[in-house]
Design a protein around this motif. Structure first.
Motif, PDB file in Angstrom:
ATOM      1  N   MET A   1       5.008  -4.716 -20.804  1.00 41.19           N
ATOM      2  CA  MET A   1       3.910  -3.799 -20.582  1.00 41.19           C
ATOM      3  C   MET A   1       3.404  -3.919 -19.143  1.00 41.19           C
ATOM      4  O   MET A   1       3.080  -2.909 -18.527  1.00 41.19           O
ATOM      5  CB  MET A   1       2.788  -4.103 -21.589  1.00 41.19           C
ATOM      6  N   SER A   2       3.337  -5.125 -18.632  1.00 34.35           N
ATOM      7  CA  SER A   2       2.875  -5.355 -17.276  1.00 34.35           C
ATOM      8  C   SER A   2       3.792  -4.673 -16.259  1.00 34.35           C
ATOM      9  O   SER A   2       3.329  -4.089 -15.281  1.00 34.35           O
ATOM     10  CB  SER A   2       2.811  -6.855 -17.009  1.00 34.35           C
ATOM     11  N   GLN A   3       5.089  -4.745 -16.517  1.00 38.63           N
ATOM     12  CA  GLN A   3       6.048  -4.092 -15.613  1.00 38.63           C
ATOM     13  C   GLN A   3       5.859  -2.586 -15.621  1.00 38.63           C
ATOM     14  O   GLN A   3       5.964  -1.925 -14.593  1.00 38.63           O
ATOM     15  CB  GLN A   3       7.482  -4.430 -16.016  1.00 38.63           C
ATOM     16  N   TRP A   4       5.556  -2.045 -16.804  1.00 34.98           N
ATOM     17  CA  TRP A   4       5.354  -0.610 -16.907  1.00 34.98           C
ATOM     18  C   TRP A   4       4.148  -0.181 -16.075  1.00 34.98           C
ATOM     19  O   TRP A   4       4.207   0.806 -15.343  1.00 34.98           O
ATOM     20  CB  TRP A   4       5.162  -0.233 -18.374  1.00 34.98           C
ATOM     21  N   PHE A   5       3.040  -0.920 -16.167  1.00 31.26           N
ATOM     22  CA  PHE A   5       1.849  -0.606 -15.378  1.00 31.26           C
ATOM     23  C   PHE A   5       2.142  -0.729 -13.877  1.00 31.26           C
ATOM     24  O   PHE A   5       1.674   0.084 -13.079  1.00 31.26           O
ATOM     25  CB  PHE A   5       0.676  -1.511 -15.754  1.00 31.26           C
ATOM     26  N   THR A   6       2.927  -1.714 -13.525  1.00 34.81           N
ATOM     27  CA  THR A   6       3.303  -1.892 -12.116  1.00 34.81           C
ATOM     28  C   THR A   6       4.102  -0.696 -11.624  1.00 34.81           C
ATOM     29  O   THR A   6       3.863  -0.185 -10.524  1.00 34.81           O
ATOM     30  CB  THR A   6       4.113  -3.193 -11.934  1.00 34.81           C
ATOM     31  N   LEU A   7       5.050  -0.254 -12.448  1.00 32.67           N
ATOM     32  CA  LEU A   7       5.860   0.912 -12.075  1.00 32.67           C
ATOM     33  C   LEU A   7       5.013   2.178 -11.978  1.00 32.67           C
ATOM     34  O   LEU A   7       5.190   2.993 -11.066  1.00 32.67           O
ATOM     35  CB  LEU A   7       6.993   1.113 -13.079  1.00 32.67           C
ATOM     36  N   VAL A   8       4.088   2.345 -12.885  1.00 30.06           N
ATOM     37  CA  VAL A   8       3.204   3.518 -12.849  1.00 30.06           C
ATOM     38  C   VAL A   8       2.352   3.482 -11.585  1.00 30.06           C
ATOM     39  O   VAL A   8       2.177   4.500 -10.907  1.00 30.06           O
ATOM     40  CB  VAL A   8       2.325   3.581 -14.124  1.00 30.06           C
ATOM     41  N   ASN A   9       1.832   2.304 -11.242  1.00 32.02           N
ATOM     42  CA  ASN A   9       1.024   2.183 -10.021  1.00 32.02           C
ATOM     43  C   ASN A   9       1.853   2.480  -8.782  1.00 32.02           C
ATOM     44  O   ASN A   9       1.387   3.143  -7.849  1.00 32.02           O
ATOM     45  CB  ASN A   9       0.405   0.787  -9.925  1.00 32.02           C
ATOM     46  N   LYS A  10       3.093   2.007  -8.745  1.00 32.56           N
ATOM     47  CA  LYS A  10       3.972   2.281  -7.599  1.00 32.56           C
ATOM     48  C   LYS A  10       4.285   3.766  -7.507  1.00 32.56           C
ATOM     49  O   LYS A  10       4.299   4.346  -6.424  1.00 32.56           O
ATOM     50  CB  LYS A  10       5.265   1.479  -7.713  1.00 32.56           C
ATOM     51  N   LYS A  11       4.534   4.385  -8.675  1.00 29.65           N
ATOM     52  CA  LYS A  11       4.812   5.825  -8.692  1.00 29.65           C
ATOM     53  C   LYS A  11       3.614   6.604  -8.158  1.00 29.65           C
ATOM     54  O   LYS A  11       3.752   7.526  -7.338  1.00 29.65           O
ATOM     55  CB  LYS A  11       5.161   6.284 -10.103  1.00 29.65           C
ATOM     56  N   ASN A  12       2.425   6.240  -8.607  1.00 30.23           N
ATOM     57  CA  ASN A  12       1.212   6.921  -8.147  1.00 30.23           C
ATOM     58  C   ASN A  12       1.004   6.733  -6.648  1.00 30.23           C
ATOM     59  O   ASN A  12       0.595   7.662  -5.945  1.00 30.23           O
ATOM     60  CB  ASN A  12      -0.007   6.427  -8.919  1.00 30.23           C
ATOM     61  N   ALA A  13       1.289   5.538  -6.155  1.00 30.23           N
ATOM     62  CA  ALA A  13       1.161   5.281  -4.716  1.00 30.23           C
ATOM     63  C   ALA A  13       2.157   6.134  -3.937  1.00 30.23           C
ATOM     64  O   ALA A  13       1.822   6.681  -2.877  1.00 30.23           O
ATOM     65  CB  ALA A  13       1.385   3.801  -4.423  1.00 30.23           C
ATOM     66  N   LEU A  14       3.374   6.253  -4.464  1.00 26.78           N
ATOM     67  CA  LEU A  14       4.378   7.082  -3.791  1.00 26.78           C
ATOM     68  C   LEU A  14       3.969   8.554  -3.804  1.00 26.78           C
ATOM     69  O   LEU A  14       4.175   9.267  -2.812  1.00 26.78           O
ATOM     70  CB  LEU A  14       5.749   6.907  -4.458  1.00 26.78           C
ATOM     71  N   LEU A  15       3.394   9.016  -4.900  1.00 27.10           N
ATOM     72  CA  LEU A  15       2.945  10.410  -4.965  1.00 27.10           C
ATOM     73  C   LEU A  15       1.818  10.679  -3.975  1.00 27.10           C
ATOM     74  O   LEU A  15       1.796  11.726  -3.311  1.00 27.10           O
ATOM     75  CB  LEU A  15       2.496  10.759  -6.386  1.00 27.10           C
ATOM     76  N   ARG A  16       0.876   9.725  -3.875  1.00 22.59           N
ATOM     77  CA  ARG A  16      -0.214   9.880  -2.893  1.00 22.59           C
ATOM     78  C   ARG A  16       0.347   9.928  -1.474  1.00 22.59           C
ATOM     79  O   ARG A  16      -0.065  10.740  -0.648  1.00 22.59           O
ATOM     80  CB  ARG A  16      -1.217   8.737  -3.023  1.00 22.59           C
ATOM     81  N   ARG A  17       1.311   9.047  -1.193  1.00 25.01           N
ATOM     82  CA  ARG A  17       1.919   9.009   0.145  1.00 25.01           C
ATOM     83  C   ARG A  17       2.661  10.320   0.437  1.00 25.01           C
ATOM     84  O   ARG A  17       2.589  10.841   1.541  1.00 25.01           O
ATOM     85  CB  ARG A  17       2.869   7.817   0.246  1.00 25.01           C
ATOM     86  N   GLN A  18       3.348  10.845  -0.573  1.00 24.15           N
ATOM     87  CA  GLN A  18       4.050  12.115  -0.389  1.00 24.15           C
ATOM     88  C   GLN A  18       3.058  13.239  -0.094  1.00 24.15           C
ATOM     89  O   GLN A  18       3.299  14.078   0.772  1.00 24.15           O
ATOM     90  CB  GLN A  18       4.862  12.450  -1.634  1.00 24.15           C
ATOM     91  N   MET A  19       1.925  13.238  -0.790  1.00 20.05           N
ATOM     92  CA  MET A  19       0.908  14.260  -0.528  1.00 20.05           C
ATOM     93  C   MET A  19       0.360  14.123   0.886  1.00 20.05           C
ATOM     94  O   MET A  19       0.153  15.131   1.567  1.00 20.05           O
ATOM     95  CB  MET A  19      -0.226  14.148  -1.563  1.00 20.05           C
ATOM     96  N   GLN A  20       0.139  12.896   1.339  1.00 21.69           N
ATOM     97  CA  GLN A  20      -0.344  12.678   2.703  1.00 21.69           C
ATOM     98  C   GLN A  20       0.667  13.177   3.720  1.00 21.69           C
ATOM     99  O   GLN A  20       0.302  13.828   4.715  1.00 21.69           O
ATOM    100  CB  GLN A  20      -0.621  11.188   2.934  1.00 21.69           C
ATOM    101  N   LEU A  21       1.942  12.883   3.485  1.00 23.16           N
ATOM    102  CA  LEU A  21       2.988  13.326   4.413  1.00 23.16           C
ATOM    103  C   LEU A  21       3.107  14.842   4.430  1.00 23.16           C
ATOM    104  O   LEU A  21       3.327  15.441   5.488  1.00 23.16           O
ATOM    105  CB  LEU A  21       4.321  12.678   4.061  1.00 23.16           C
ATOM    106  N   ASN A  22       2.945  15.468   3.265  1.00 26.91           N
ATOM    107  CA  ASN A  22       2.979  16.931   3.206  1.00 26.91           C
ATOM    108  C   ASN A  22       1.838  17.536   4.009  1.00 26.91           C
ATOM    109  O   ASN A  22       2.021  18.529   4.721  1.00 26.91           O
ATOM    110  CB  ASN A  22       2.925  17.414   1.763  1.00 26.91           C
ATOM    111  N   LEU A  23       0.652  16.936   3.895  1.00 28.14           N
ATOM    112  CA  LEU A  23      -0.490  17.425   4.668  1.00 28.14           C
ATOM    113  C   LEU A  23      -0.261  17.264   6.169  1.00 28.14           C
ATOM    114  O   LEU A  23      -0.569  18.162   6.954  1.00 28.14           O
ATOM    115  CB  LEU A  23      -1.769  16.701   4.261  1.00 28.14           C
ATOM    116  N   LEU A  24       0.293  16.121   6.557  1.00 28.14           N
ATOM    117  CA  LEU A  24       0.591  15.904   7.976  1.00 28.14           C
ATOM    118  C   LEU A  24       1.609  16.910   8.487  1.00 28.14           C
ATOM    119  O   LEU A  24       1.488  17.413   9.611  1.00 28.14           O
ATOM    120  CB  LEU A  24       1.102  14.473   8.198  1.00 28.14           C
ATOM    121  N   GLU A  25       2.601  17.213   7.663  1.00 30.22           N
ATOM    122  CA  GLU A  25       3.611  18.195   8.054  1.00 30.22           C
ATOM    123  C   GLU A  25       2.993  19.584   8.215  1.00 30.22           C
ATOM    124  O   GLU A  25       3.288  20.297   9.182  1.00 30.22           O
ATOM    125  CB  GLU A  25       4.730  18.237   7.015  1.00 30.22           C
ATOM    126  N   GLN A  26       2.116  19.952   7.288  1.00 26.02           N
ATOM    127  CA  GLN A  26       1.450  21.246   7.386  1.00 26.02           C
ATOM    128  C   GLN A  26       0.575  21.312   8.635  1.00 26.02           C
ATOM    129  O   GLN A  26       0.552  22.340   9.331  1.00 26.02           O
ATOM    130  CB  GLN A  26       0.604  21.502   6.139  1.00 26.02           C
TER     131      GLN A  26
END
Length: 76
Positions: A1-26
Motif C-alpha cells: 500500500m505504501s508503494q502505491w501511495f508513493t507511485l501516486v504521489n510521483k505521478k501527481n508530481a509529474l503531472l504538475r511538472r508537465q502542466m508547468q512546462l506546458n505553461l512555460l511553452e505557451q
C-alpha cells in the motif's frame, strides 16, 4: 500500500511538472509572437501617414489589435 501511495504521489508530481512546462511553452510562444508582431508594427509605423495606403493602415490596425490580444493572453 505504501508503494502505491508513493507511485501516486510521483505521478501527481509529474503531472504538475508537465502542466508547468506546458505553461512555460505557451508563454514562450506568446513572447515570440509578440516580438514578431512588434517588429512588424514598428516597420509599419516607420512609414509616414501621408505615404500609407488604405491597405497599410488596415494592416497596422490589425497588427495593433493582435498585439493587444497577445498581451492580454500573456497576462492571463
Amino acid at each position: 500500500m505504501s508503494q502505491w501511495f508513493t507511485l501516486v504521489n510521483k505521478k501527481n508530481a509529474l503531472l504538475r511538472r508537465q502542466m508547468q512546462l506546458n505553461l512555460l511553452e505557451q508563454e514562450n510562444d506568446l513572447e515570440k509572437k509578440y516580438e514578431m508582431l512588434n517588429m512588424e508594427l514598428r516597420a509599419a509605423l516607420s512609414v509616414e501617414d501621408w505615404q500609407k495606403t488604405e491597405e497599410q493602415r488596415e494592416k497596422e490596425a490589425l497588427l495593433l489589435t493582435e498585439l493587444v490580444a497577445i498581451v492580454d493572453k500573456r497576462n492571463e
